[in-house]
Design an enzyme around this catalytic site. Structure first.
Site, PDB file in Angstrom:
ATOM      1  N   GLU A  98       0.843  -1.206   0.000  1.00 28.25           N
ATOM      2  CA  GLU A  98       0.000   0.000   0.000  1.00 28.25           C
ATOM      3  C   GLU A  98       0.872   1.248   0.000  1.00 28.25           C
ATOM      4  O   GLU A  98       1.997   1.215   0.500  1.00 28.25           O
ATOM      5  CB  GLU A  98      -0.859   0.005   1.285  1.00 28.25           C
ATOM      6  CG  GLU A  98      -2.265  -0.523   1.100  1.00 28.25           C
ATOM      7  CD  GLU A  98      -3.242   0.513   0.549  1.00 28.25           C
ATOM      8  OE1 GLU A  98      -2.819   1.464  -0.143  1.00 28.25           O
ATOM      9  OE2 GLU A  98      -4.449   0.361   0.814  1.00 28.25           O
ATOM     10  N   ASP A  99       0.337   2.323  -0.520  1.00 26.13           N
ATOM     11  CA  ASP A  99       1.068   3.592  -0.464  1.00 26.13           C
ATOM     12  C   ASP A  99       0.968   4.210   0.933  1.00 26.13           C
ATOM     13  O   ASP A  99       1.958   4.599   1.529  1.00 26.13           O
ATOM     14  CB  ASP A  99       0.566   4.567  -1.534  1.00 26.13           C
ATOM     15  CG  ASP A  99      -0.959   4.766  -1.517  1.00 26.13           C
ATOM     16  OD1 ASP A  99      -1.672   4.064  -0.747  1.00 26.13           O
ATOM     17  OD2 ASP A  99      -1.451   5.616  -2.279  1.00 26.13           O
ATOM     18  N   ASP A 136      -4.312   5.315   6.206  1.00 25.68           N
ATOM     19  CA  ASP A 136      -4.812   6.529   6.840  1.00 25.68           C
ATOM     20  C   ASP A 136      -5.811   6.097   7.920  1.00 25.68           C
ATOM     21  O   ASP A 136      -5.421   5.729   9.022  1.00 25.68           O
ATOM     22  CB  ASP A 136      -5.431   7.366   5.717  1.00 25.68           C
ATOM     23  CG  ASP A 136      -5.953   8.708   6.160  1.00 25.68           C
ATOM     24  OD1 ASP A 136      -5.634   9.129   7.267  1.00 25.68           O
ATOM     25  OD2 ASP A 136      -6.695   9.341   5.376  1.00 25.68           O
ATOM     26  N   PHE A 140      -2.120  16.048   4.631  1.00 24.45           N
ATOM     27  CA  PHE A 140      -2.268  15.423   3.323  1.00 24.45           C
ATOM     28  C   PHE A 140      -0.938  15.475   2.601  1.00 24.45           C
ATOM     29  O   PHE A 140      -0.332  16.530   2.471  1.00 24.45           O
ATOM     30  CB  PHE A 140      -3.353  16.122   2.502  1.00 24.45           C
ATOM     31  CG  PHE A 140      -3.833  15.261   1.382  1.00 24.45           C
ATOM     32  CD1 PHE A 140      -4.782  14.275   1.609  1.00 24.45           C
ATOM     33  CD2 PHE A 140      -3.291  15.398   0.113  1.00 24.45           C
ATOM     34  CE1 PHE A 140      -5.194  13.443   0.580  1.00 24.45           C
ATOM     35  CE2 PHE A 140      -3.704  14.564  -0.919  1.00 24.45           C
ATOM     36  CZ  PHE A 140      -4.653  13.587  -0.683  1.00 24.45           C
ATOM     37  N   VAL A 141      -0.472  14.321   2.147  1.00 22.35           N
ATOM     38  CA  VAL A 141       0.834  14.275   1.489  1.00 22.35           C
ATOM     39  C   VAL A 141       0.707  13.779   0.050  1.00 22.35           C
ATOM     40  O   VAL A 141      -0.224  13.039  -0.276  1.00 22.35           O
ATOM     41  CB  VAL A 141       1.824  13.366   2.262  1.00 22.35           C
ATOM     42  CG1 VAL A 141       2.132  13.939   3.632  1.00 22.35           C
ATOM     43  CG2 VAL A 141       1.289  11.940   2.395  1.00 22.35           C
ATOM     44  N   ASP A 150      -1.263  11.028  -4.862  1.00 25.96           N
ATOM     45  CA  ASP A 150      -1.815  12.147  -5.611  1.00 25.96           C
ATOM     46  C   ASP A 150      -2.670  13.043  -4.744  1.00 25.96           C
ATOM     47  O   ASP A 150      -3.131  12.669  -3.653  1.00 25.96           O
ATOM     48  CB  ASP A 150      -2.726  11.615  -6.717  1.00 25.96           C
ATOM     49  CG  ASP A 150      -4.010  10.998  -6.139  1.00 25.96           C
ATOM     50  OD1 ASP A 150      -3.899  10.141  -5.237  1.00 25.96           O
ATOM     51  OD2 ASP A 150      -5.113  11.399  -6.561  1.00 25.96           O
ATOM     52  N   ARG A 196       1.679  12.879  -8.626  1.00 26.02           N
ATOM     53  CA  ARG A 196       2.209  11.527  -8.434  1.00 26.02           C
ATOM     54  C   ARG A 196       3.675  11.436  -8.858  1.00 26.02           C
ATOM     55  O   ARG A 196       4.408  10.580  -8.384  1.00 26.02           O
ATOM     56  CB  ARG A 196       1.414  10.512  -9.267  1.00 26.02           C
ATOM     57  CG  ARG A 196      -0.028  10.329  -8.811  1.00 26.02           C
ATOM     58  CD  ARG A 196      -0.601   9.084  -9.494  1.00 26.02           C
ATOM     59  NE  ARG A 196      -2.054   9.045  -9.449  1.00 26.02           N
ATOM     60  CZ  ARG A 196      -2.757   8.547  -8.444  1.00 26.02           C
ATOM     61  NH1 ARG A 196      -2.141   8.092  -7.388  1.00 26.02           N
ATOM     62  NH2 ARG A 196      -4.077   8.532  -8.499  1.00 26.02           N
TER      63      ARG A 196
HETATM   64  P1  IMP Z   1      -7.798   4.862   4.377  1.00 23.83           P
HETATM   65  O1  IMP Z   1      -8.824   3.926   3.866  1.00 23.83           O
HETATM   66  O2  IMP Z   1      -8.391   6.042   5.110  1.00 23.83           O
HETATM   67  O3  IMP Z   1      -6.704   4.198   5.169  1.00 23.83           O
HETATM   68  O4  IMP Z   1      -7.156   5.556   3.105  1.00 23.83           O
HETATM   69  C1  IMP Z   1      -6.215   4.958   2.313  1.00 23.83           C
HETATM   70  C2  IMP Z   1      -6.204   5.574   0.925  1.00 23.83           C
HETATM   71  O5  IMP Z   1      -6.554   6.959   0.950  1.00 23.83           O
HETATM   72  C3  IMP Z   1      -4.794   5.513   0.390  1.00 23.83           C
HETATM   73  O6  IMP Z   1      -4.577   4.322  -0.332  1.00 23.83           O
HETATM   74  C4  IMP Z   1      -4.727   6.758  -0.465  1.00 23.83           C
HETATM   75  O7  IMP Z   1      -5.170   6.484  -1.754  1.00 23.83           O
HETATM   76  C5  IMP Z   1      -5.677   7.733   0.182  1.00 23.83           C
HETATM   77  N1  IMP Z   1      -4.967   8.692   1.081  1.00 23.83           N
HETATM   78  C6  IMP Z   1      -5.063   8.787   2.415  1.00 23.83           C
HETATM   79  N2  IMP Z   1      -4.298   9.766   2.910  1.00 23.83           N
HETATM   80  C7  IMP Z   1      -3.667  10.307   1.840  1.00 23.83           C
HETATM   81  C8  IMP Z   1      -2.702  11.376   1.697  1.00 23.83           C
HETATM   82  O8  IMP Z   1      -2.246  12.021   2.638  1.00 23.83           O
HETATM   83  N3  IMP Z   1      -2.290  11.635   0.433  1.00 23.83           N
HETATM   84  C9  IMP Z   1      -2.750  10.946  -0.660  1.00 23.83           C
HETATM   85  N4  IMP Z   1      -3.631   9.953  -0.565  1.00 23.83           N
HETATM   86  C10 IMP Z   1      -4.096   9.633   0.673  1.00 23.83           C
HETATM   87 MG    MG Z   2      -5.022   8.386  -3.845  1.00 21.83          MG
END
Ligand code: IMP
Ligand code: MG
Length: 312
Positions: A221-222, A225, A274-275, A281, A287
């Site tokens: 995963e990138d 969050d 937010f990064v 992105d 990206r």
């Molecule tokens: P989660 O389901 O809230 O854990 O969100 C995960 C997804 O939200 C990641 O795979 C990203 O695509 C997107 N995301 C969450 N935070 C960021 C951020 O700071 N920058 C860019 N994408 C984010």
């Molecule tokens: Mg994204």
């Protein structure tokens, strides 16, 4: 044998402390700071010519030393007289101190120099939108290589399947897999989250092409969050009965976690901001930044004005 002389005071390493002789030096220091490249301003003087009694009659103090690159940098303008004189001194310096790396830089050379050290791919429009570089390109490179080594060790003797979650994972996956020294396969899936869906349910919009049953799977995963996405994915994947299931994320925004999903490998923890960059992105942009950065609030607004729904 001639030796460089250390400055009497420790050399300045911040814009606040340095008293720059020229505006262009301050600008260059600003660029180095922006890219997280450490610098010292005029730390050393190189004697170039001595009298018989040892008196220094000619010397040269390069403007900057970049300890990470082991490089001295002298900035110059286009004034031909000055350039000729500086070139002569630098030639002499190289003769007397063959181990010293020094570069004479014109303003237009700044960005190409930095591009060489892994901060290329940056365009002026995006550079203006960046507020702060949180993790530099070289820090990412080091960490990703270490993660690859960990996975290699933990999965020794096996043939793992790395599953990337599109699109944010592209840079990370490309680099990570080249640091896993095992026979492996790679697959990708894309998922979508619905804005305004308060359950936070995620939908698989592009499924795997591989059958993962009995495989040693690593979800890549990138960023994690809230943990909603990953939680959903892990549950889906477990239903398909892999032999083992691990999770590797480049970034962990732990402060925002709602669902606690165990992470086996974490590149960096990031603050609740937010990064973007290195695959991540903001509404499909940024990206291609080679580092992880935060954006200026103006940039978040302008991009938002041109796009309706946030996508991953
Ligand atoms: P989660 O389901 O809230 O854990 O969100 C995960 C997804 O939200 C990641 O795979 C990203 O695509 C997107 N995301 C969450 N935070 C960021 C951020 O700071 N920058 C860019 N994408 C984010
Ligand atoms: Mg994204």
């Amino acid at each position: 044998m001639m030796r460089p002389l250390e400055a009497r005071e420790p050399a300045p390493t911040t814009i606040e402390d340095a008293r720059f002789a020229h505006e262009s030096e301050e600008e260059f220091a600003g660029i180095l700071d922006f890219y997280n490249v450490r610098w010292e301003y005029e730390p050393r003087t190189f004697p170039l010519q001595l009298e018989d009694d040892g008196r220094i009659v000619e010397a040269f103090s390069p403007d900057f030393y970049l300890p990470d690159l082991g490089l001295y940098v002298e900035l110059t303008t286009l004034k031909q007289g000055l350039v000729t004189e500086k070139n002569r001194k630098i030639r002499r310096l190289r003769e007397l101190y063959p181990d010293v790396q020094i570069k004479l830089l014109y303003k237009r050379d700044y960005l190409s120099l930095l591009a060489k050290y892994g901060v290329g791919g940056l365009n002026e429009v995006d550079a203006m939108a960046v507020r702060e570089v949180l993790i530099s390109a070289s820090e990412i490179e080091r960490r990703v290589s270490a993660l690859g080594a960990e996975i290699t060790r933990d999965l020794a003797g096996r043939e793992p399947l790395l599953i990337g979650v599109l699109k944010g994972v592209t840079c990370f996956m490309a680099d990570l897999m080249r640091h896993v020294a095992l026979p492996l396969s790679v697959d990708f899936m894309a998922i979508s989250s619905y804005e305004g869906d308060r359950s936070g349910a995620v939908r698989i919009v592009q499924d795997l092409t591989e059958n993962i049953r009995g495989r040693d799977v690593v979800i890549v995963e990138d960023i994690v969050d809230t943990g909603m996405t990953l939680n959903h994915l892990v549950r889906q994947m477990k239903l398909r009965e892999p032999a083992s299931l691990r999770v590797c994320t480049l970034l962990d925004k732990r402060a925002r976690r709602l669902i606690d999903v165990p992470l086996d490998y974490v590149g960096f923890e990031v603050p609740d901001e937010f990064v973007v960059g290195y695959g991540l992105d903001y509404q499909q942009r940024f990206r291609n930044l080679p580092f992880i950065a935060t954006l200026r609030s103006e940039a978040l607004q302008t991009v938002a004005a041109g796009a309706a729904t946030p996508e991953r």
